[in-house]
Design a protein around this motif. Structure first.
Motif, mmCIF file in Angstrom:
data_model
loop_
_atom_site.group_PDB
_atom_site.id
_atom_site.type_symbol
_atom_site.label_atom_id
_atom_site.label_comp_id
_atom_site.label_asym_id
_atom_site.label_seq_id
_atom_site.Cartn_x
_atom_site.Cartn_y
_atom_site.Cartn_z
ATOM 1 N N MET A 140 0.824 -1.207 0.000
ATOM 2 C CA MET A 140 0.000 0.000 0.000
ATOM 3 C C MET A 140 0.859 1.258 0.000
ATOM 4 O O MET A 140 0.544 2.251 -0.673
ATOM 5 C CB MET A 140 -0.935 0.017 1.212
ATOM 6 C CG MET A 140 -1.898 1.211 1.201
ATOM 7 S SD MET A 140 -2.916 1.345 2.691
ATOM 8 C CE MET A 140 -3.924 -0.119 2.518
ATOM 9 N N ARG A 143 2.113 2.001 -3.480
ATOM 10 C CA ARG A 143 1.043 2.524 -4.323
ATOM 11 C C ARG A 143 0.740 3.993 -3.998
ATOM 12 O O ARG A 143 0.574 4.820 -4.902
ATOM 13 C CB ARG A 143 -0.218 1.682 -4.145
ATOM 14 C CG ARG A 143 -0.096 0.257 -4.689
ATOM 15 C CD ARG A 143 -1.342 -0.551 -4.379
ATOM 16 N NE ARG A 143 -1.249 -1.906 -4.938
ATOM 17 C CZ ARG A 143 -2.187 -2.838 -4.762
ATOM 18 N NH1 ARG A 143 -3.278 -2.556 -4.040
ATOM 19 N NH2 ARG A 143 -2.056 -4.032 -5.299
ATOM 20 N N GLN A 186 -7.787 0.153 -2.520
ATOM 21 C CA GLN A 186 -6.957 -0.707 -1.671
ATOM 22 C C GLN A 186 -7.779 -1.725 -0.882
ATOM 23 O O GLN A 186 -7.222 -2.535 -0.139
ATOM 24 C CB GLN A 186 -6.131 0.136 -0.686
ATOM 25 C CG GLN A 186 -5.302 1.230 -1.324
ATOM 26 C CD GLN A 186 -4.523 0.769 -2.522
ATOM 27 O OE1 GLN A 186 -3.788 -0.211 -2.467
ATOM 28 N NE2 GLN A 186 -4.696 1.481 -3.635
#
Length: 212
Positions: A140, A143, A186
């Motif tokens: 995460m 990203r 996500q």
């Protein structure tokens, strides 16, 4: 100090209200010019002068009601005051427009430094509210670092090539909506790596996953 719960509508209003009010103020003032001390200030500068105290007031109220504000909110408020003051002092809207780029660049670089050290500094900010395995946090973080970098580049392109009204609309709505969409995207990752309350991450490769 633990954060006190308040009405979520009130919290969202305090967090999202200032940029929306900036947008409204700009629309109402964009065609106006005010002369102060022999210097002419256009609508963008006037809207900035309105926005800065509103943001500080909403942040102070949020702190008073919840007993806590995030590091991101403090950092953003400091930059808004600094670049807002430069914008008004030099009567130059470029300072305020660059502020958005600097905020997103800071987030991207900060997360990138953590990744280079094999750490998710996003987990440091959000880990207490989102139990997730370290591998998930690393993915995460990668990203979001890329998303913040892209948003910074997009802001630079837009404010340098488009009209003030287009930039104000882009900065107020397009960038937050894009960031919200990135977070919502996500959900599968969070579901995959989520941990039950009290569960610890025992994956042998936790913290170093190379997925994106």
């Amino acid at each position: 100090m633990a954060e006190r719960e308040i009405n979520p509508w009130l919290k969202n209003g305090l967090e999202l209200g200032p940029p929306i009010l900036f947008f409204v103020a700009y629309l109402r003032l964009q065609d106006r010019v005010v002369t102060v001390g022999g210097t002419e200030y256009d609508g963008f500068i006037l809207a900035t002068a309105v926005f800065v105290p509103i943001l500080l007031a909403s942040t102070a109220i949020l702190w008073k009601l919840t007993g806590k504000i995030s590091r991101i909110q403090v950092f953003t408020a400091i930059l808004v005051v600094f670049f807002g003051a430069l914008t008004i002092w030099f009567n130059d809207d470029r300072f305020f427009k660059m502020k958005t780029t600097i905020v997103y660049a800071f987030f991207a670089i900060t997360l990138g430094i953590g990744l280079a050290r094999g750490q998710s500094w996003l987990k440091f900010l959000m880990g207490d509210k989102l139990p997730m395995a370290d591998e998930g946090w690393m993915i995460m973080t990668k990203r979001l670092a890329l998303a913040f970098a892209g948003m910074g580049v997009a802001n630079e392109i837009v404010w340098r090539t488009q009209s003030d009204q287009f930039w104000v609309t882009f900065e107020t709505f397009a960038l937050p909506v894009f960031l919200f969409a990135v977070f919502m995207a996500q959900a599968p990752l969070i579901e995959r790596f989520s941990l039950d309350e009290g569960e610890t991450d025992e994956r042998p490769d936790a913290g170093g996953g190379d997925q994106t």
